[in-house]
Write a protein that holds these residues in place. Structure first.
Motif, PDB file in Angstrom:
ATOM      1  N   PHE A  43       0.805  -1.224   0.000  1.00 32.71           N
ATOM      2  CA  PHE A  43       0.000   0.000   0.000  1.00 32.71           C
ATOM      3  C   PHE A  43       0.839   1.275   0.000  1.00 32.71           C
ATOM      4  CE2 PHE A  43      -2.687  -3.247   2.071  1.00 32.71           C
ATOM      5  CZ  PHE A  43      -3.787  -3.204   1.247  1.00 32.71           C
ATOM      6  N   SER A  44       1.877   1.316   0.793  1.00 33.12           N
ATOM      7  CA  SER A  44       2.628   2.555   0.957  1.00 33.12           C
ATOM      8  C   SER A  44       3.599   2.780  -0.198  1.00 33.12           C
ATOM      9  CB  SER A  44       3.406   2.529   2.277  1.00 33.12           C
ATOM     10  OG  SER A  44       4.304   1.438   2.302  1.00 33.12           O
ATOM     11  N   LYS A  45       4.082   3.998  -0.313  1.00 29.00           N
ATOM     12  CA  LYS A  45       5.090   4.304  -1.315  1.00 29.00           C
ATOM     13  C   LYS A  45       6.420   3.714  -0.879  1.00 29.00           C
ATOM     14  CE  LYS A  45       2.878   8.647  -2.677  1.00 29.00           C
ATOM     15  NZ  LYS A  45       3.032  10.121  -2.788  1.00 29.00           N
ATOM     16  N   PRO A  46       7.130   3.033  -1.777  1.00 26.03           N
ATOM     17  CA  PRO A  46       8.389   2.379  -1.394  1.00 26.03           C
ATOM     18  C   PRO A  46       9.419   3.329  -0.805  1.00 26.03           C
ATOM     19  CG  PRO A  46       7.664   1.636  -3.552  1.00 26.03           C
ATOM     20  CD  PRO A  46       6.782   2.783  -3.173  1.00 26.03           C
ATOM     21  N   ASN A  47       9.420   4.593  -1.268  1.00 22.94           N
ATOM     22  CA  ASN A  47      10.444   5.523  -0.791  1.00 22.94           C
ATOM     23  C   ASN A  47       9.989   6.316   0.434  1.00 22.94           C
ATOM     24  OD1 ASN A  47       8.542   7.030  -2.144  1.00 22.94           O
ATOM     25  ND2 ASN A  47      10.018   8.397  -3.136  1.00 22.94           N
ATOM     26  N   SER A  48       9.101   5.725   1.223  1.00 25.00           N
ATOM     27  CA  SER A  48       8.727   6.348   2.491  1.00 25.00           C
ATOM     28  C   SER A  48       9.933   6.332   3.431  1.00 25.00           C
ATOM     29  CB  SER A  48       7.554   5.595   3.128  1.00 25.00           C
ATOM     30  OG  SER A  48       6.406   5.640   2.293  1.00 25.00           O
ATOM     31  N   SER A  49       9.941   7.233   4.375  1.00 26.24           N
ATOM     32  CA  SER A  49      11.085   7.326   5.277  1.00 26.24           C
ATOM     33  C   SER A  49      11.152   6.123   6.209  1.00 26.24           C
ATOM     34  CB  SER A  49      10.996   8.613   6.099  1.00 26.24           C
ATOM     35  OG  SER A  49       9.818   8.614   6.888  1.00 26.24           O
ATOM     36  N   LEU A  50      12.346   5.817   6.667  1.00 23.56           N
ATOM     37  CA  LEU A  50      12.563   4.702   7.577  1.00 23.56           C
ATOM     38  C   LEU A  50      11.956   5.010   8.945  1.00 23.56           C
ATOM     39  CD1 LEU A  50      16.280   3.971   6.643  1.00 23.56           C
ATOM     40  CD2 LEU A  50      14.275   2.570   6.033  1.00 23.56           C
ATOM     41  N   LEU A  51      11.500   3.963   9.611  1.00 26.22           N
ATOM     42  CA  LEU A  51      10.861   4.098  10.917  1.00 26.22           C
ATOM     43  C   LEU A  51      11.583   3.194  11.911  1.00 26.22           C
ATOM     44  CD1 LEU A  51       8.471   5.294  12.568  1.00 26.22           C
ATOM     45  CD2 LEU A  51       7.168   3.239  11.922  1.00 26.22           C
ATOM     46  N   GLY A  52      12.225   3.792  12.886  1.00 26.53           N
ATOM     47  CA  GLY A  52      12.941   3.011  13.885  1.00 26.53           C
ATOM     48  C   GLY A  52      11.995   2.226  14.779  1.00 26.53           C
ATOM     49  N   PRO A  53      12.467   1.119  15.389  1.00 25.37           N
ATOM     50  CA  PRO A  53      11.645   0.336  16.318  1.00 25.37           C
ATOM     51  C   PRO A  53      11.081   1.218  17.422  1.00 25.37           C
ATOM     52  CG  PRO A  53      13.668  -0.838  15.792  1.00 25.37           C
ATOM     53  CD  PRO A  53      13.808   0.535  15.204  1.00 25.37           C
ATOM     54  N   LYS A  54       9.838   0.974  17.782  1.00 23.07           N
ATOM     55  CA  LYS A  54       9.147   1.840  18.738  1.00 23.07           C
ATOM     56  C   LYS A  54       9.360   1.422  20.193  1.00 23.07           C
ATOM     57  CE  LYS A  54       7.404   4.686  17.159  1.00 23.07           C
ATOM     58  NZ  LYS A  54       8.010   5.914  16.578  1.00 23.07           N
ATOM     59  N   PHE A  55       9.982   0.247  20.405  1.00 29.71           N
ATOM     60  CA  PHE A  55      10.195  -0.230  21.768  1.00 29.71           C
ATOM     61  C   PHE A  55      11.603  -0.817  21.881  1.00 29.71           C
ATOM     62  CE2 PHE A  55       5.684  -0.238  21.011  1.00 29.71           C
ATOM     63  CZ  PHE A  55       5.143   0.279  22.189  1.00 29.71           C
ATOM     64  N   PRO A  56      12.210  -0.719  23.055  1.00 33.03           N
ATOM     65  CA  PRO A  56      13.589  -1.217  23.219  1.00 33.03           C
ATOM     66  C   PRO A  56      13.665  -2.734  23.298  1.00 33.03           C
ATOM     67  CG  PRO A  56      12.756  -0.349  25.296  1.00 33.03           C
ATOM     68  CD  PRO A  56      11.710  -0.026  24.265  1.00 33.03           C
ATOM     69  N   PHE A  57      14.840  -3.244  22.916  1.00 31.51           N
ATOM     70  CA  PHE A  57      15.175  -4.661  23.040  1.00 31.51           C
ATOM     71  C   PHE A  57      16.251  -4.791  24.117  1.00 31.51           C
ATOM     72  CE2 PHE A  57      13.170  -4.574  18.987  1.00 31.51           C
ATOM     73  CZ  PHE A  57      12.865  -5.858  18.602  1.00 31.51           C
ATOM     74  N   ARG A  58      16.351  -5.985  24.697  1.00 31.32           N
ATOM     75  CA  ARG A  58      17.447  -6.239  25.631  1.00 31.32           C
ATOM     76  C   ARG A  58      17.776  -7.733  25.623  1.00 31.32           C
ATOM     77  NH1 ARG A  58      16.359  -3.284  29.889  1.00 31.32           N
ATOM     78  NH2 ARG A  58      14.497  -2.318  28.976  1.00 31.32           N
ATOM     79  N   PRO A  59      19.026  -8.093  25.919  1.00 28.93           N
ATOM     80  CA  PRO A  59      19.418  -9.510  25.959  1.00 28.93           C
ATOM     81  C   PRO A  59      18.675 -10.239  27.077  1.00 28.93           C
ATOM     82  CG  PRO A  59      21.341  -8.074  25.879  1.00 28.93           C
ATOM     83  CD  PRO A  59      20.162  -7.196  26.165  1.00 28.93           C
ATOM     84  N   ARG A  60      18.364 -11.522  26.807  1.00 32.56           N
ATOM     85  CA  ARG A  60      17.585 -12.303  27.764  1.00 32.56           C
ATOM     86  C   ARG A  60      18.301 -13.607  28.117  1.00 32.56           C
ATOM     87  NH1 ARG A  60      13.243  -8.674  28.893  1.00 32.56           N
ATOM     88  NH2 ARG A  60      13.014  -7.464  26.978  1.00 32.56           N
ATOM     89  N   GLY A  61      18.254 -13.971  29.379  1.00 34.76           N
ATOM     90  CA  GLY A  61      18.741 -15.256  29.841  1.00 34.76           C
ATOM     91  C   GLY A  61      20.212 -15.491  29.567  1.00 34.76           C
ATOM     92  N   ARG A  62      20.598 -16.767  29.669  1.00 33.89           N
ATOM     93  CA  ARG A  62      21.982 -17.144  29.405  1.00 33.89           C
ATOM     94  C   ARG A  62      22.332 -17.021  27.932  1.00 33.89           C
ATOM     95  NH1 ARG A  62      19.784 -21.084  32.367  1.00 33.89           N
ATOM     96  NH2 ARG A  62      19.750 -22.487  30.571  1.00 33.89           N
ATOM     97  N   SER A  63      21.336 -17.216  27.059  1.00 37.10           N
ATOM     98  CA  SER A  63      21.589 -17.167  25.616  1.00 37.10           C
ATOM     99  C   SER A  63      21.870 -15.748  25.136  1.00 37.10           C
ATOM    100  CB  SER A  63      20.392 -17.736  24.856  1.00 37.10           C
ATOM    101  OG  SER A  63      19.225 -16.957  25.098  1.00 37.10           O
ATOM    102  N   GLY A  64      21.363 -14.748  25.849  1.00 40.12           N
ATOM    103  CA  GLY A  64      21.566 -13.365  25.437  1.00 40.12           C
ATOM    104  C   GLY A  64      20.750 -12.954  24.234  1.00 40.12           C
ATOM    105  N   ILE A  65      19.753 -13.754  23.849  1.00 41.67           N
ATOM    106  CA  ILE A  65      18.915 -13.407  22.702  1.00 41.67           C
ATOM    107  C   ILE A  65      18.122 -12.140  23.022  1.00 41.67           C
ATOM    108  CG2 ILE A  65      16.973 -14.145  21.261  1.00 41.67           C
ATOM    109  CD1 ILE A  65      17.897 -17.023  21.715  1.00 41.67           C
ATOM    110  N   GLU A  66      18.137 -11.189  22.112  1.00 42.22           N
ATOM    111  CA  GLU A  66      17.432  -9.935  22.329  1.00 42.22           C
ATOM    112  C   GLU A  66      15.957 -10.074  21.951  1.00 42.22           C
ATOM    113  OE1 GLU A  66      19.540  -6.089  21.640  1.00 42.22           O
ATOM    114  OE2 GLU A  66      20.834  -7.357  20.407  1.00 42.22           O
TER     115      GLU A  66
END
Length: 482
Positions: free
Chosen positions: A109-132
């Motif tokens: 639907f949107s125009k391909p050359n729309s501006s980039l949109l950064g993630p709206k919520f933070p990520f953080r590493p989890r557990g022993r695996s450190g997966i974000e």
């Protein structure tokens, strides 16, 4: 020369001239008794197949899991807010994407050359695996060391209905059997009292409708059975007023005797199947009330799922019902929750979606583990595609993300999968798959493999050729297997 050869009249060119019927029955070892036995055995086999299509079947090889629960998040959750952290996308928020990245690209639907949109919520590493994992999913994040994330999925479909049907049936066209139907067809069910494939819906259902869980060209008995959110799980399950269980049983016994008399006269397998269908319906009628009696669950269990009203239809209630179905021998349970189509109001709506689903999804995994079921259950969470790194709409509260089929994320657990593992990766903007791409057919081939099924051998012949879930494609993703 044998006696049979002596009795076999020949012509001058040594070819048979005639075969006497009495000689054939006597000297070929067939005789009338043999013919009668073969006929009866064939009838019995046909009747058995028709009367119990769900009898458990042996897999092609030793399975890693024997049952499935598929939490299908219809509408396409944004991987960029949930599972695929992109610091570079945050850094470039508001800028235009590189022109070469968009070459040949067409958004829904949107125009391909729309501006980039950064993630709206933070990520953080989890557990022993450190997966974000995103802060939006605290309960799922607590399971990071047990989950297997696939961040490199991609599909051809760009709109919801065809993409959902493609994910579930291996084709964007209507009329193909669903993954659940193929599983039931290949393995049967261990539950005699409940359907082998049950569907539970919440939110708005699905864009793809019943095609997502239908039997397609397989016999209709292999299709998913939708359970209603309130009242009887299946329409007309309860007896009408004045018609109690004893009278119901007596009526069915009488009807069965009449059908049996007709079957003994004609040996028609359709009659045998009819007898079994009535009996199956009665078993469902007897088993369903106990299944739905959530008051038998402890308050601690209800709290773990976040269920406040056991009689109110919700995603959380469906998750608990899924565990109860699986422990009663149901082969395949699929939940559909279509609420993830965030073209606008991304931040507010995806936060609400996660509040509605995160606790219950994680609770189902924990509950299966507590009941000793997780080890041989395949648990799947994901939608039909991902969302664009570019913004749709105007910047501010109404901004959203468009459909994106080039990359998205799902997570799996149980069934001999690697734990605390991330398979594949996308580029720094989350636009294209950069490592270990996994196509929809590859995913389905792998899921069948986990169930002990060779995806190239599970076929059904129709319209002159053999069809399968993975069409003519699909490679097993060995990297996700423990």
């Amino acid at each position: 020369m044998t006696d049979a050869m002596k009795r076999f009249p020949t012509t001058t060119n040594s070819l048979p001239r005639q075969i006497a019927r009495r000689w054939f029955l006597r000297d070929c070892g067939v005789r009338l008794g043999g013919i009668a036995l073969g006929t009866l055995l064939a009838r019995d086999a046909s009747a058995k197949s028709a009367s119990n299509p769900f009898a458990p079947q042996a897999p092609h090889f030793t399975p890693r899991a024997k049952r499935v629960v598929y939490m299908f998040q219809a509408g396409a959750p944004s991987q960029l807010e949930l599972f695929d952290p992109k610091p570079k996308l945050t850094q470039l928020d508001g800028e235009l994407p590189p022109a070469e990245l968009l070459e040949g690209y067409r958004a829904a639907f949107s125009k391909p050359n729309s501006s980039l949109l950064g993630p709206k919520f933070p990520f953080r590493p989890r557990g022993r695996s450190g997966i974000e994992v995103s802060d939006l999913l605290p309960h799922t994040a607590d399971l990071a060391d047990e989950l297997c994330f696939i961040r490199s999925l991609h599909t051809e479909a760009v709109n919801h209905a065809p993409a959902q049907i493609f994910m579930n049936t291996g084709s964007q066209q209507f009329g193909r059997p669903s993954f659940g139907s193929w599983t039931l067809y290949g393995l049967g069910s261990e539950s005699a009292e409940l359907p082998g494939f049950v569907v539970l819906t919440s939110a708005r259902g699905t864009s793809g409708g019943a095609s997502n869980y239908g039997a397609g060209f397989l016999p209709s008995s292999y299709g998913g059975t939708p359970f209603r959110g309130t009242g009887d799980p299946i329409l007309y399950l309860s007896n009408p007023p004045g018609f109690d269980d004893q009278l119901q049983r007596a009526s069915l016994d009488t009807l069965s005797e009449l059908n049996q008399l007709e079957y003994d006269r004609t040996y028609d397998p359709q009659i045998s199947a009819r007898i079994q269908s009535y009996e199956t319906a009665y078993q469902w009628q007897m088993a369903a009330p106990e299944l739905m009696a959530l008051e038998n669950e402890s308050q601690a269990t209800l709290d773990m799922y976040g269920i406040e009203d056991i009689n109110q239809s919700s995603y959380a209630r469906n998750c608990l019902l899924a565990r109860r179905l699986l422990e009663r021998g149901v082969r395949f349970v699929q939940l559909f929750h279509e609420a993830w189509d965030q073209h606008t109001e991304l931040k507010q709506k995806i936060q609400q979606n996660c509040e509605d689903t995160d606790r219950a999804s994680a609770a189902l995994v924990r509950d299966l583990k507590q009941h000793g079921l997780l080890e041989d259950t395949l648990v799947i969470w994901g939608g039909e595609f991902g969302r664009t790194p570019m913004m749709q709409g105007r910047r501010g509260p109404n901004e959203g993300r468009d459909h994106h089929n080039r990359s998205f994320t799902m997570w799996l657990v149980g069934g001999g999968l690697k734990q605390g593992y991330v398979h594949g990766a996308t580029d720094e903007l989350g636009f294209n798959v950069a490592e270990d791409p996994v196509h929809v057919h590859d995913l389905n081939a792998t899921l069948l493999h986990i169930l002990g099924i060779d995806h190239t051998r599970l076929t059904y012949r129709v319209q002159g050729r053999d069809f399968r879930l993975t069409d003519v494609h699909g490679e097993i993703v060995h990297g996700v297997l423990a």
